[in-house]
Design a protein around this motif. Sequence first.
Motif, PDB file in Angstrom:
ATOM      1  N   TYR A  62      -9.768   0.986 -10.513  1.00 46.65           N
ATOM      2  CA  TYR A  62      -8.340   0.937 -10.783  1.00 46.65           C
ATOM      3  C   TYR A  62      -7.996   1.699 -12.055  1.00 46.65           C
ATOM      4  O   TYR A  62      -8.856   1.985 -12.884  1.00 46.65           O
ATOM      5  CB  TYR A  62      -7.858  -0.509 -10.911  1.00 46.65           C
ATOM      6  CG  TYR A  62      -8.414  -1.224 -12.119  1.00 46.65           C
ATOM      7  CD1 TYR A  62      -7.718  -1.210 -13.315  1.00 46.65           C
ATOM      8  CD2 TYR A  62      -9.628  -1.900 -12.062  1.00 46.65           C
ATOM      9  CE1 TYR A  62      -8.220  -1.851 -14.432  1.00 46.65           C
ATOM     10  CE2 TYR A  62     -10.129  -2.546 -13.164  1.00 46.65           C
ATOM     11  CZ  TYR A  62      -9.424  -2.519 -14.348  1.00 46.65           C
ATOM     12  OH  TYR A  62      -9.925  -3.152 -15.445  1.00 46.65           O
ATOM     13  N   LYS A 114      -3.104   0.780  -9.994  1.00 47.26           N
ATOM     14  CA  LYS A 114      -3.431   1.469  -8.744  1.00 47.26           C
ATOM     15  C   LYS A 114      -4.900   1.181  -8.429  1.00 47.26           C
ATOM     16  O   LYS A 114      -5.773   1.445  -9.253  1.00 47.26           O
ATOM     17  CB  LYS A 114      -3.203   2.967  -8.932  1.00 47.26           C
ATOM     18  CG  LYS A 114      -3.528   3.810  -7.759  1.00 47.26           C
ATOM     19  CD  LYS A 114      -3.218   5.272  -8.113  1.00 47.26           C
ATOM     20  CE  LYS A 114      -3.803   6.216  -7.123  1.00 47.26           C
ATOM     21  NZ  LYS A 114      -3.556   7.615  -7.474  1.00 47.26           N
ATOM     22  N   ILE A 115      -5.179   0.611  -7.245  1.00 39.68           N
ATOM     23  CA  ILE A 115      -6.534   0.194  -6.872  1.00 39.68           C
ATOM     24  C   ILE A 115      -6.959   0.970  -5.626  1.00 39.68           C
ATOM     25  O   ILE A 115      -6.255   0.981  -4.622  1.00 39.68           O
ATOM     26  CB  ILE A 115      -6.585  -1.312  -6.593  1.00 39.68           C
ATOM     27  CG1 ILE A 115      -6.077  -2.089  -7.808  1.00 39.68           C
ATOM     28  CG2 ILE A 115      -8.001  -1.735  -6.223  1.00 39.68           C
ATOM     29  CD1 ILE A 115      -5.879  -3.563  -7.568  1.00 39.68           C
ATOM     30  N   ASN A 116      -8.142   1.609  -5.682  1.00 37.64           N
ATOM     31  CA  ASN A 116      -8.627   2.355  -4.511  1.00 37.64           C
ATOM     32  C   ASN A 116      -9.568   1.496  -3.672  1.00 37.64           C
ATOM     33  O   ASN A 116      -9.812   0.326  -3.976  1.00 37.64           O
ATOM     34  CB  ASN A 116      -9.281   3.673  -4.921  1.00 37.64           C
ATOM     35  CG  ASN A 116     -10.583   3.499  -5.677  1.00 37.64           C
ATOM     36  OD1 ASN A 116     -11.171   2.426  -5.696  1.00 37.64           O
ATOM     37  ND2 ASN A 116     -11.026   4.557  -6.309  1.00 37.64           N
ATOM     38  N   MET A 124       0.856  -1.173   0.000  1.00 29.26           N
ATOM     39  CA  MET A 124       0.000   0.000   0.000  1.00 29.26           C
ATOM     40  C   MET A 124       0.902   1.237   0.000  1.00 29.26           C
ATOM     41  O   MET A 124       1.782   1.369   0.848  1.00 29.26           O
ATOM     42  CB  MET A 124      -0.926   0.000   1.207  1.00 29.26           C
ATOM     43  CG  MET A 124      -1.736   1.258   1.286  1.00 29.26           C
ATOM     44  SD  MET A 124      -3.340   1.193   2.078  1.00 29.26           S
ATOM     45  CE  MET A 124      -4.269   0.008   1.257  1.00 29.26           C
ATOM     46  N   ASP A 174     -12.446  -0.536  -5.218  1.00 26.54           N
ATOM     47  CA  ASP A 174     -11.991  -1.490  -6.244  1.00 26.54           C
ATOM     48  C   ASP A 174     -11.983  -0.885  -7.642  1.00 26.54           C
ATOM     49  O   ASP A 174     -12.046  -1.602  -8.632  1.00 26.54           O
ATOM     50  CB  ASP A 174     -12.809  -2.783  -6.218  1.00 26.54           C
ATOM     51  CG  ASP A 174     -12.471  -3.651  -5.027  1.00 26.54           C
ATOM     52  OD1 ASP A 174     -11.338  -3.540  -4.519  1.00 26.54           O
ATOM     53  OD2 ASP A 174     -13.329  -4.436  -4.595  1.00 26.54           O
ATOM     54  N   GLU A 230       7.112   5.555  -1.236  1.00 29.57           N
ATOM     55  CA  GLU A 230       6.295   6.258  -0.258  1.00 29.57           C
ATOM     56  C   GLU A 230       6.927   7.522   0.217  1.00 29.57           C
ATOM     57  O   GLU A 230       8.047   7.818   0.162  1.00 29.57           O
ATOM     58  CB  GLU A 230       6.007   5.363   0.936  1.00 29.57           C
ATOM     59  CG  GLU A 230       4.816   5.820   1.669  1.00 29.57           C
ATOM     60  CD  GLU A 230       4.306   4.775   2.639  1.00 29.57           C
ATOM     61  OE1 GLU A 230       3.718   5.165   3.629  1.00 29.57           O
ATOM     62  OE2 GLU A 230       4.485   3.594   2.378  1.00 29.57           O
ATOM     63  N   GLU A 281       2.189   0.090 -13.436  1.00 28.96           N
ATOM     64  CA  GLU A 281       1.538  -0.204 -12.164  1.00 28.96           C
ATOM     65  C   GLU A 281       0.029  -0.167 -12.336  1.00 28.96           C
ATOM     66  O   GLU A 281      -0.493   0.578 -13.157  1.00 28.96           O
ATOM     67  CB  GLU A 281       1.874   0.862 -11.113  1.00 28.96           C
ATOM     68  CG  GLU A 281       3.224   0.763 -10.535  1.00 28.96           C
ATOM     69  CD  GLU A 281       3.446   1.756  -9.415  1.00 28.96           C
ATOM     70  OE1 GLU A 281       4.401   1.547  -8.681  1.00 28.96           O
ATOM     71  OE2 GLU A 281       2.693   2.736  -9.277  1.00 28.96           O
ATOM     72  N   TYR A 324      -3.237   3.632  -1.508  1.00 26.52           N
ATOM     73  CA  TYR A 324      -3.719   2.782  -2.599  1.00 26.52           C
ATOM     74  C   TYR A 324      -2.906   1.501  -2.656  1.00 26.52           C
ATOM     75  O   TYR A 324      -1.692   1.524  -2.433  1.00 26.52           O
ATOM     76  CB  TYR A 324      -3.577   3.479  -3.955  1.00 26.52           C
ATOM     77  CG  TYR A 324      -4.459   4.680  -4.120  1.00 26.52           C
ATOM     78  CD1 TYR A 324      -5.743   4.552  -4.623  1.00 26.52           C
ATOM     79  CD2 TYR A 324      -4.014   5.947  -3.778  1.00 26.52           C
ATOM     80  CE1 TYR A 324      -6.566   5.654  -4.780  1.00 26.52           C
ATOM     81  CE2 TYR A 324      -4.820   7.056  -3.931  1.00 26.52           C
ATOM     82  CZ  TYR A 324      -6.096   6.902  -4.433  1.00 26.52           C
ATOM     83  OH  TYR A 324      -6.904   7.995  -4.586  1.00 26.52           O
ATOM     84  N   ASP A 325      -3.572   0.386  -2.981  1.00 25.44           N
ATOM     85  CA  ASP A 325      -2.848  -0.837  -3.303  1.00 25.44           C
ATOM     86  C   ASP A 325      -2.249  -0.647  -4.688  1.00 25.44           C
ATOM     87  O   ASP A 325      -2.907  -0.137  -5.593  1.00 25.44           O
ATOM     88  CB  ASP A 325      -3.790  -2.042  -3.329  1.00 25.44           C
ATOM     89  CG  ASP A 325      -4.238  -2.474  -1.954  1.00 25.44           C
ATOM     90  OD1 ASP A 325      -3.459  -2.292  -0.999  1.00 25.44           O
ATOM     91  OD2 ASP A 325      -5.355  -2.988  -1.828  1.00 25.44           O
ATOM     92  N   ARG A 326      -0.993  -1.049  -4.853  1.00 22.49           N
ATOM     93  CA  ARG A 326      -0.331  -0.918  -6.151  1.00 22.49           C
ATOM     94  C   ARG A 326       0.377  -2.218  -6.478  1.00 22.49           C
ATOM     95  O   ARG A 326       1.038  -2.811  -5.634  1.00 22.49           O
ATOM     96  CB  ARG A 326       0.688   0.218  -6.138  1.00 22.49           C
ATOM     97  CG  ARG A 326       0.053   1.570  -6.037  1.00 22.49           C
ATOM     98  CD  ARG A 326       1.126   2.637  -6.032  1.00 22.49           C
ATOM     99  NE  ARG A 326       0.539   3.941  -5.830  1.00 22.49           N
ATOM    100  CZ  ARG A 326       0.565   4.914  -6.724  1.00 22.49           C
ATOM    101  NH1 ARG A 326       1.137   4.739  -7.872  1.00 22.49           N
ATOM    102  NH2 ARG A 326      -0.004   6.069  -6.458  1.00 22.49           N
ATOM    103  N   TYR A 327       0.250  -2.642  -7.708  1.00 18.23           N
ATOM    104  CA  TYR A 327       0.914  -3.836  -8.204  1.00 18.23           C
ATOM    105  C   TYR A 327       1.642  -3.438  -9.474  1.00 18.23           C
ATOM    106  O   TYR A 327       1.071  -2.758 -10.326  1.00 18.23           O
ATOM    107  CB  TYR A 327      -0.098  -4.948  -8.498  1.00 18.23           C
ATOM    108  CG  TYR A 327      -0.906  -5.310  -7.284  1.00 18.23           C
ATOM    109  CD1 TYR A 327      -0.437  -6.241  -6.374  1.00 18.23           C
ATOM    110  CD2 TYR A 327      -2.121  -4.687  -7.021  1.00 18.23           C
ATOM    111  CE1 TYR A 327      -1.173  -6.562  -5.239  1.00 18.23           C
ATOM    112  CE2 TYR A 327      -2.859  -4.998  -5.890  1.00 18.23           C
ATOM    113  CZ  TYR A 327      -2.377  -5.935  -5.011  1.00 18.23           C
ATOM    114  OH  TYR A 327      -3.101  -6.236  -3.900  1.00 18.23           O
TER     115      TYR A 327
END
Length: 53
Positions: free
Chosen positions: A42, A35-37, A1, A40, A53, A33, A5-8
């Motif tokens: 993205y 980016k998911i809030n 996170m 859900d 960060e 990347e 936001y979750d990021r992959y």
Amino acid sequence: MIRGYDRYGMFIDEPIGYRISPDGSRILLYYGEIKINADDQYHVILCTRPSEE
């Protein structure tokens, strides 16, 4: 996170886009990347390296 936001992310062997620098040259992008809030939703971000960060 990162920043709420979750990021992959994933590095790709070939360029997936480019960014235009202030001098007009192109910087090739090899990293993307997702980016998911919290809802859900993205979107994909093309960048030069992973977010910090």
